[in-house]
Design a protein around this motif. Structure first.
Motif, mmCIF file in Angstrom:
data_model
loop_
_atom_site.group_PDB
_atom_site.id
_atom_site.type_symbol
_atom_site.label_atom_id
_atom_site.label_comp_id
_atom_site.label_asym_id
_atom_site.label_seq_id
_atom_site.Cartn_x
_atom_site.Cartn_y
_atom_site.Cartn_z
ATOM 1 N N ALA A 107 32.210 9.505 63.078
ATOM 2 C CA ALA A 107 33.337 8.971 63.839
ATOM 3 C C ALA A 107 33.503 7.481 63.564
ATOM 4 O O ALA A 107 32.527 6.733 63.516
ATOM 5 C CB ALA A 107 33.125 9.217 65.322
ATOM 6 N N GLY A 108 34.753 7.067 63.336
ATOM 7 C CA GLY A 108 35.053 5.660 63.102
ATOM 8 C C GLY A 108 34.796 5.181 61.690
ATOM 9 O O GLY A 108 35.003 4.016 61.374
ATOM 10 N N VAL A 109 34.351 6.073 60.805
ATOM 11 C CA VAL A 109 34.045 5.693 59.420
ATOM 12 C C VAL A 109 34.974 6.461 58.484
ATOM 13 O O VAL A 109 35.056 7.681 58.541
ATOM 14 C CB VAL A 109 32.572 5.993 59.064
ATOM 15 N N PHE A 110 35.652 5.722 57.618
ATOM 16 C CA PHE A 110 36.477 6.332 56.588
ATOM 17 C C PHE A 110 35.930 5.899 55.241
ATOM 18 O O PHE A 110 35.841 4.711 54.948
ATOM 19 C CB PHE A 110 37.942 5.906 56.721
ATOM 20 N N LYS A 111 35.514 6.867 54.450
ATOM 21 C CA LYS A 111 34.964 6.619 53.126
ATOM 22 C C LYS A 111 35.808 7.431 52.137
ATOM 23 O O LYS A 111 35.593 8.639 51.992
ATOM 24 C CB LYS A 111 33.504 7.072 53.095
ATOM 25 N N PRO A 112 36.796 6.798 51.490
ATOM 26 C CA PRO A 112 37.682 7.557 50.602
ATOM 27 C C PRO A 112 36.895 8.365 49.569
ATOM 28 O O PRO A 112 36.083 7.820 48.820
ATOM 29 C CB PRO A 112 38.531 6.478 49.928
ATOM 30 N N THR A 113 37.107 9.650 49.592
ATOM 31 C CA THR A 113 36.429 10.580 48.706
ATOM 32 C C THR A 113 37.467 11.576 48.199
ATOM 33 O O THR A 113 38.399 11.921 48.927
ATOM 34 C CB THR A 113 35.321 11.341 49.475
ATOM 35 N N GLU A 114 37.303 12.016 46.984
ATOM 36 C CA GLU A 114 38.235 13.003 46.442
ATOM 37 C C GLU A 114 38.191 14.272 47.284
ATOM 38 O O GLU A 114 37.122 14.755 47.650
ATOM 39 C CB GLU A 114 37.868 13.327 44.985
ATOM 40 N N SER A 115 39.358 14.805 47.604
ATOM 41 C CA SER A 115 39.438 16.030 48.406
ATOM 42 C C SER A 115 38.804 17.200 47.666
ATOM 43 O O SER A 115 38.873 17.283 46.435
ATOM 44 C CB SER A 115 40.901 16.369 48.706
ATOM 45 N N SER A 116 38.204 18.095 48.444
ATOM 46 C CA SER A 116 37.649 19.313 47.845
ATOM 47 C C SER A 116 37.868 20.476 48.800
ATOM 48 O O SER A 116 37.595 20.376 49.990
ATOM 49 C CB SER A 116 36.160 19.141 47.544
ATOM 50 N N PHE A 117 38.413 21.556 48.252
ATOM 51 C CA PHE A 117 38.639 22.744 49.059
ATOM 52 C C PHE A 117 37.319 23.287 49.572
ATOM 53 O O PHE A 117 36.256 23.039 48.993
ATOM 54 C CB PHE A 117 39.352 23.830 48.239
ATOM 55 N N ILE A 118 37.393 24.049 50.643
ATOM 56 C CA ILE A 118 36.193 24.676 51.191
ATOM 57 C C ILE A 118 35.987 26.031 50.535
ATOM 58 O O ILE A 118 36.918 26.623 49.981
ATOM 59 C CB ILE A 118 36.282 24.826 52.726
ATOM 60 N N GLU A 119 34.770 26.492 50.599
ATOM 61 C CA GLU A 119 34.446 27.843 50.163
ATOM 62 C C GLU A 119 34.726 28.757 51.348
ATOM 63 O O GLU A 119 34.159 28.561 52.434
ATOM 64 C CB GLU A 119 32.973 27.917 49.767
ATOM 65 N N PRO A 120 35.625 29.718 51.202
ATOM 66 C CA PRO A 120 35.972 30.570 52.343
ATOM 67 C C PRO A 120 34.736 31.194 53.004
ATOM 68 O O PRO A 120 33.790 31.608 52.335
ATOM 69 C CB PRO A 120 36.869 31.648 51.725
ATOM 70 N N ASP A 121 34.758 31.202 54.328
ATOM 71 C CA ASP A 121 33.734 31.792 55.192
ATOM 72 C C ASP A 121 32.391 31.073 55.176
ATOM 73 O O ASP A 121 31.431 31.552 55.769
ATOM 74 C CB ASP A 121 33.553 33.283 54.880
ATOM 75 N N ARG A 122 32.306 29.919 54.538
ATOM 76 C CA ARG A 122 31.088 29.102 54.589
ATOM 77 C C ARG A 122 31.217 28.084 55.722
ATOM 78 O O ARG A 122 32.280 27.503 55.925
ATOM 79 C CB ARG A 122 30.894 28.370 53.264
ATOM 80 N N VAL A 123 30.152 27.859 56.464
ATOM 81 C CA VAL A 123 30.176 26.921 57.581
ATOM 82 C C VAL A 123 29.993 25.494 57.062
ATOM 83 O O VAL A 123 29.092 25.222 56.276
ATOM 84 C CB VAL A 123 29.073 27.255 58.608
ATOM 85 N N TYR A 124 30.881 24.607 57.520
ATOM 86 C CA TYR A 124 30.817 23.185 57.190
ATOM 87 C C TYR A 124 30.760 22.387 58.486
ATOM 88 O O TYR A 124 31.221 22.847 59.531
ATOM 89 C CB TYR A 124 32.065 22.736 56.409
ATOM 90 N N LYS A 125 30.245 21.173 58.387
ATOM 91 C CA LYS A 125 30.225 20.257 59.515
ATOM 92 C C LYS A 125 31.442 19.340 59.416
ATOM 93 O O LYS A 125 31.713 18.766 58.361
ATOM 94 C CB LYS A 125 28.953 19.414 59.500
ATOM 95 N N TYR A 126 32.160 19.198 60.531
ATOM 96 C CA TYR A 126 33.326 18.324 60.598
ATOM 97 C C TYR A 126 33.119 17.315 61.723
ATOM 98 O O TYR A 126 32.802 17.702 62.848
ATOM 99 C CB TYR A 126 34.599 19.131 60.874
ATOM 100 N N THR A 127 33.303 16.044 61.430
ATOM 101 C CA THR A 127 33.280 14.999 62.450
ATOM 102 C C THR A 127 34.727 14.619 62.722
ATOM 103 O O THR A 127 35.426 14.149 61.825
ATOM 104 C CB THR A 127 32.483 13.777 61.968
ATOM 105 N N ILE A 128 35.162 14.850 63.941
ATOM 106 C CA ILE A 128 36.563 14.634 64.294
ATOM 107 C C ILE A 128 36.651 13.447 65.238
ATOM 108 O O ILE A 128 36.158 13.496 66.368
ATOM 109 C CB ILE A 128 37.168 15.906 64.923
ATOM 110 N N ASP A 129 37.239 12.370 64.750
ATOM 111 C CA ASP A 129 37.409 11.152 65.531
ATOM 112 C C ASP A 129 38.603 11.340 66.455
ATOM 113 O O ASP A 129 39.703 11.658 66.007
ATOM 114 C CB ASP A 129 37.641 9.963 64.587
ATOM 115 N N MET A 130 38.369 11.156 67.746
ATOM 116 C CA MET A 130 39.439 11.319 68.729
ATOM 117 C C MET A 130 39.866 9.963 69.290
ATOM 118 O O MET A 130 40.508 9.888 70.330
ATOM 119 C CB MET A 130 38.978 12.267 69.828
#
Length: 181
Positions: free
Chosen positions: A130-153
């Motif tokens: 949260a609060g950190v933006f580190k520009p990184t090239e976008s990458s699609f997800i692998e369907p049905d694989r669990v990923y961690k998402y940090t959502i800044d509100m």
């Protein structure tokens, strides 16, 4: 599919305990032909959609969102500062937008949005915390694989009054991406 946690009528609860590996994960079916509309909140298009604090209770009756609610507060609870959510999620398409809302639920059922955040799955590595933006090239997800998402509100200042509850609502906007081979 277990539906007990869906919508504001479900039994999904917020707590401070880490889920056990034996717990069932929550699922819902999203139909891109029936998107969840935006009601209130901080907006980039104020001429098209009314922003601000708006009652969300009608939206929370939908079965394509997940609602997790605190227990009724016994005393006032004040939140001042940055708010974020950590979401572990899988999705079947190659890209998805996950939206999280913090909502103040009044004893009469009125559910007023406090703050929210959004993240596109393909941009997850650009937001490592949260609060950190580190520009990184976008990458699609692998369907049905669990990923961690940090959502800044973002930041907020609110007091949830005793006898109310607060909830976090998760919804997703699915982007079906065509691949040319």
């Amino acid at each position: 599919m277990d539906e007990s946690f869906k919508s504001r009528f479900g039994d999904g609860h917020l707590n401070w305990e880490t889920p056990t590996t034996e717990e069932q994960h929550d699922k819902y079916l999203y139909d891109p032909e029936q998107p969840v509309p935006t009601k209130g909140g901080p907006l980039l298009l104020p001429a098209k959609i009314k922003g601000g604090a708006v009652n969300q209770s009608q939206l929370e009756e939908r079965s394509d969102i997940l609602c997790y609610t605190s227990y009724t507060l016994e005393q006032d609870y004040t939140v001042i500062g940055n708010v974020s959510a950590t979401l572990y999620a899988a999705s079947s398409p190659l890209d998805t937008d996950f939206v999280v809302r913090l909502v103040d639920v009044h004893p009469d059922g009125k559910a007023v949005n406090i703050t929210d955040g959004i993240i596109r799955a393909s941009a997850r590595e650009s937001y490592p915390q949260a609060g950190v933006f580190k520009p990184t090239e976008s990458s699609f997800i692998e369907p049905d694989r669990v990923y961690k998402y940090t959502i800044d509100m973002w930041a907020t200042a609110v007091t949830f009054k005793a006898a109310t509850v607060f909830e976090s609502r998760y919804l997703a906007v699915i982007f079906l991406v065509g691949i040319v081979i």
